[in-house]
Design a protein around this motif. Structure first.
Motif, mmCIF file in Angstrom:
data_model
loop_
_atom_site.group_PDB
_atom_site.id
_atom_site.type_symbol
_atom_site.label_atom_id
_atom_site.label_comp_id
_atom_site.label_asym_id
_atom_site.label_seq_id
_atom_site.Cartn_x
_atom_site.Cartn_y
_atom_site.Cartn_z
ATOM 1 N N LEU A 76 0.843 -1.200 0.000
ATOM 2 C CA LEU A 76 0.000 0.000 0.000
ATOM 3 C C LEU A 76 0.879 1.252 0.000
ATOM 4 O O LEU A 76 0.639 2.184 -0.777
ATOM 5 C CB LEU A 76 -0.955 0.012 1.200
ATOM 6 C CG LEU A 76 -2.072 1.057 1.085
ATOM 7 C CD1 LEU A 76 -3.004 0.759 -0.072
ATOM 8 C CD2 LEU A 76 -2.872 1.176 2.366
ATOM 9 N N PHE A 77 1.910 1.256 0.841
ATOM 10 C CA PHE A 77 2.864 2.372 0.859
ATOM 11 C C PHE A 77 3.526 2.514 -0.511
ATOM 12 O O PHE A 77 3.512 3.590 -1.110
ATOM 13 C CB PHE A 77 3.925 2.110 1.942
ATOM 14 C CG PHE A 77 5.151 2.976 1.819
ATOM 15 C CD1 PHE A 77 5.150 4.281 2.291
ATOM 16 C CD2 PHE A 77 6.305 2.488 1.211
ATOM 17 C CE1 PHE A 77 6.277 5.071 2.159
ATOM 18 C CE2 PHE A 77 7.435 3.276 1.081
ATOM 19 C CZ PHE A 77 7.419 4.580 1.556
ATOM 20 N N LEU A 78 4.083 1.403 -0.993
ATOM 21 C CA LEU A 78 4.786 1.414 -2.281
ATOM 22 C C LEU A 78 3.871 1.900 -3.404
ATOM 23 O O LEU A 78 4.260 2.731 -4.237
ATOM 24 C CB LEU A 78 5.289 -0.008 -2.568
ATOM 25 C CG LEU A 78 5.865 -0.324 -3.934
ATOM 26 C CD1 LEU A 78 7.099 0.522 -4.204
ATOM 27 C CD2 LEU A 78 6.218 -1.808 -4.033
ATOM 28 N N SER A 79 2.642 1.402 -3.400
ATOM 29 C CA SER A 79 1.720 1.749 -4.489
ATOM 30 C C SER A 79 1.339 3.230 -4.433
ATOM 31 O O SER A 79 1.201 3.888 -5.460
ATOM 32 C CB SER A 79 0.467 0.878 -4.427
ATOM 33 O OG SER A 79 -0.314 1.196 -3.300
ATOM 34 N N ALA A 80 1.191 3.764 -3.216
ATOM 35 C CA ALA A 80 0.848 5.189 -3.087
ATOM 36 C C ALA A 80 1.979 6.041 -3.649
ATOM 37 O O ALA A 80 1.744 7.031 -4.356
ATOM 38 C CB ALA A 80 0.585 5.537 -1.625
ATOM 39 N N LYS A 81 3.210 5.624 -3.351
ATOM 40 C CA LYS A 81 4.373 6.401 -3.796
ATOM 41 C C LYS A 81 4.579 6.289 -5.304
ATOM 42 O O LYS A 81 5.060 7.230 -5.943
ATOM 43 C CB LYS A 81 5.639 5.934 -3.056
ATOM 44 C CG LYS A 81 5.585 6.130 -1.553
ATOM 45 C CD LYS A 81 5.285 7.568 -1.171
ATOM 46 C CE LYS A 81 5.051 7.752 0.320
ATOM 47 N NZ LYS A 81 4.465 9.061 0.635
ATOM 48 N N VAL A 82 4.245 5.135 -5.871
ATOM 49 C CA VAL A 82 4.355 4.963 -7.325
ATOM 50 C C VAL A 82 3.204 5.691 -8.019
ATOM 51 O O VAL A 82 3.402 6.425 -8.991
ATOM 52 C CB VAL A 82 4.372 3.463 -7.714
ATOM 53 C CG1 VAL A 82 4.158 3.268 -9.210
ATOM 54 C CG2 VAL A 82 5.690 2.822 -7.295
ATOM 55 N N ALA A 83 1.989 5.515 -7.479
ATOM 56 C CA ALA A 83 0.793 6.023 -8.156
ATOM 57 C C ALA A 83 0.763 7.551 -8.214
ATOM 58 O O ALA A 83 0.410 8.121 -9.254
ATOM 59 C CB ALA A 83 -0.462 5.497 -7.465
ATOM 60 N N HIS A 84 1.134 8.214 -7.143
ATOM 61 C CA HIS A 84 0.964 9.671 -7.144
ATOM 62 C C HIS A 84 1.876 10.342 -8.186
ATOM 63 O O HIS A 84 1.540 11.405 -8.708
ATOM 64 C CB HIS A 84 1.114 10.265 -5.739
ATOM 65 C CG HIS A 84 2.516 10.534 -5.289
ATOM 66 N ND1 HIS A 84 3.084 11.786 -5.343
ATOM 67 C CD2 HIS A 84 3.442 9.715 -4.770
ATOM 68 C CE1 HIS A 84 4.319 11.706 -4.854
ATOM 69 N NE2 HIS A 84 4.556 10.473 -4.502
ATOM 70 N N LEU A 85 3.002 9.683 -8.509
ATOM 71 C CA LEU A 85 3.863 10.231 -9.560
ATOM 72 C C LEU A 85 3.447 9.727 -10.945
ATOM 73 O O LEU A 85 3.561 10.448 -11.934
ATOM 74 C CB LEU A 85 5.324 9.880 -9.282
ATOM 75 C CG LEU A 85 5.917 10.527 -8.014
ATOM 76 C CD1 LEU A 85 7.334 10.044 -7.776
ATOM 77 C CD2 LEU A 85 5.872 12.048 -8.103
ATOM 78 N N ALA A 86 2.967 8.468 -10.990
ATOM 79 C CA ALA A 86 2.577 7.888 -12.288
ATOM 80 C C ALA A 86 1.389 8.634 -12.892
ATOM 81 O O ALA A 86 1.185 8.608 -14.104
ATOM 82 C CB ALA A 86 2.234 6.419 -12.107
#
Lengths: 254, 242
Positions: free
Chosen positions: A181-191
């Motif tokens: 969830l942490f990783l995905s939030a950090k990837v998603a907000h930039l993607a």
């Protein structure tokens, strides 16, 4: 809400350092105000321990207004305690009644080793960010506002993902101690943003690689992370992370 | 990034589970459809279900294409089992010191946390299931060149109450495994978007209930004598118009 005082029994994990064996210690606290935050209750307990000549309990805390992500207690089986979308510092003692027993443990994960008592080492999150959670921009004058048009829904979604405070509750809640969830939030907000586009492929590959290297588990999609996240980060971000990963793998670009 | 790396990361391993899972979900539809043909006994003249089922089973059993697909199916099942067990044991090592108080069902469904256990129960059931039907049928096919009368085999197998109970328990395990697994596969494949997640959940729930229920109906119907015995049904097919 009416104010009241209470006496509580606390079972707290005490551990001298990363190497030593820890154990639970039982403490009694008296006259705790229902208006106190959970951390203020711990402050009272620590004052009590100091006056008794004992070592106070080590725990992480910083802003105490629910935005920094420092506090990290696993309270009665739930990260940040029983209130949803709430950090430990914003959990207030009106949740409890006189005579209650509360069990407080540190986050448990291979990737989050205990430093002392309730404090764990969350630097694994920093290393995941370092692996790709950034954008490269040339410095210089600030750009004109609105020179990069971003659709409202994209901006909203990106902002919701960026609300992640990196507290680690998702890891603590996950049966696999996965940081998806942490990783995905950090990837998603930039993607979702044009600024994130140049490193889009390498970002997801490098961050997933670092996530695995740190010793976090794989995702089972139980959704416990979303339920326990103090910022209500959605598992739709994990969906996006997976799609980004597949996109990066199949594009063949590093 | 090479393909090996792509499928061995934490997400890659899940992709293997999702892709094989979707493949097995599709297989179950075919399996369920073909076996449910026996229920045509209830919708038409005596022998109609027997004939339809034996015809479809024989078509699949003697067709070289489906025999090749069978190898793919076996590979898919083995991959799903092996990767699933590896993930299960690997994930277990990620929290070396466990919590004293567990969250229980406060934040997640019990079956979503029990995919390893449910999968193992299904595997045990699968071994018994293959021993009952697939092994004797293929063995006879190999030796005599003719398949068994599968309708008769079902009738004989489901005479035992314990077999019926084990089959029902196996199907219940399957139902709960699918209740999480169906949607979870699409989430892992990055397809459960905001727009489709509700639809996928809904279709997944219906699938997870309907398919196992149809499977449960077979042993139950044979045991309770709700379907005609093979001999009567076969005899009746002689008089059925082609």
């Amino acid at each position: 809400m009416e104010h009241y005082n209470m006496n509580l029994t606390l079972k707290v994990w005490r551990q001298q350092n990363a190497q030593s064996q820890g154990q639970f210690e039982t403490y009694q606290v008296k006259d705790i105000s229902s208006e106190m935050s959970f951390l203020e209750m711990f402050d009272v307990l620590n004052e009590q321990l100091i006056s008794e000549g004992k070592e106070p309990i080590t725990f992480d805390h910083d802003c105490r207004e629910g935005i920094c992500g420092a506090c990290s207690m696993f309270i009665d089986g739930q990260p940040h305690g029983p209130w949803s979308e709430t950090t430990t510092c914003q959990l207030h003692m009106r949740q409890y009644k006189n005579g209650d027993t509360i069990v407080v443990e540190p986050w448990r994960a291979k990737a989050f080793p205990v430093i002392k008592d309730l404090m764990v080492d969350r630097s694994a999150f920093d290393r995941i960010i370092q692996a790709g959670g950034y954008i490269s921009v040339n410095t210089g004058n600030a750009q004109d506002a609105n020179c990069l048009p971003i659709a409202k829904d994209k901006a909203d979604e990106s902002f919701a993902a960026a609300a992640c405070i990196g507290c680690g509750a998702c890891v603590a809640a996950c049966k696999n101690a996965s940081a998806m969830l942490f990783l995905s939030a950090k990837v998603a907000h930039l993607a979702l943003l044009p600024q994130g586009e140049p490193e889009r492929r390498s970002r997801v590959m490098n961050m997933v690689e670092q996530h695995d290297k740190e010793g976090f588990g794989a995702c089972t999609n139980t959704m416990a992370c979303e339920a326990e996240c103090p910022k209500a980060i959605s598992i739709l971000n994990i969906r996006r992370l997976n799609a980004e990963y597949i996109g990066a793998v199949s594009s063949g670009r590093d | 990034m090479n393909w090996k790396q792509a499928f061995t990361s934490s997400i890659g391993k899940k992709l293997v589970m999702a892709l094989t899972g979707v493949f097995l979900i599709l297989f179950l539809i075919v399996h369920c459809y073909v076996n449910a043909l026996v229920f045509l006994e209830w919708f038409g003249p005596l022998g109609r279900g027997y004939k339809a089922y034996e015809g479809a089973a024989h078509f699949l059993g003697s067709n070289p294409l489906t025999r090749i697909a069978e190898i793919g199916l076996l590979a898919g099942i083995i991959l799903h089992i092996v990767q699933g067990l590896m993930l299960f044991f690997d994930n277990k090592t990620k929290r070396p010191v466990d919590y004293n108080v567990h969250p229980g069902n406060k934040s997640s469904k019990w079956y979503s946390r029990s995919m390893g256990l449910l999968g193992t129960l299904i595997l045990l059931f699968l071994v018994l299931h293959l021993y009952h039907f697939w092994v004797p049928n293929r063995y006879q096919q190999l030796v005599t060149g003719h398949e068994k009368d599968l309708y008769l085999l079902m009738e004989l197998t489901f005479k035992d109450l314990w077999v019926v109970i084990v089959y029902i328990l196996g199907c219940i395990s399957l139902a709960y495994h699918l209740l999480h697994g169906f949607w979870s596969a699409f989430q892992t494949l990055g397809l459960s978007t905001k727009k489709y997640t509700g639809l996928l959940r809904c279709v997944g729930t219906v699938y997870s209930i309907v398919i196992p229920l149809i499977f449960i109906a077979m042993p139950l119907s044979f045991y309770l004598g709700l379907l005609p015995d093979a001999e009567t049904a076969r005899a009746a097919t002689q008089t059925l118009a082609h």
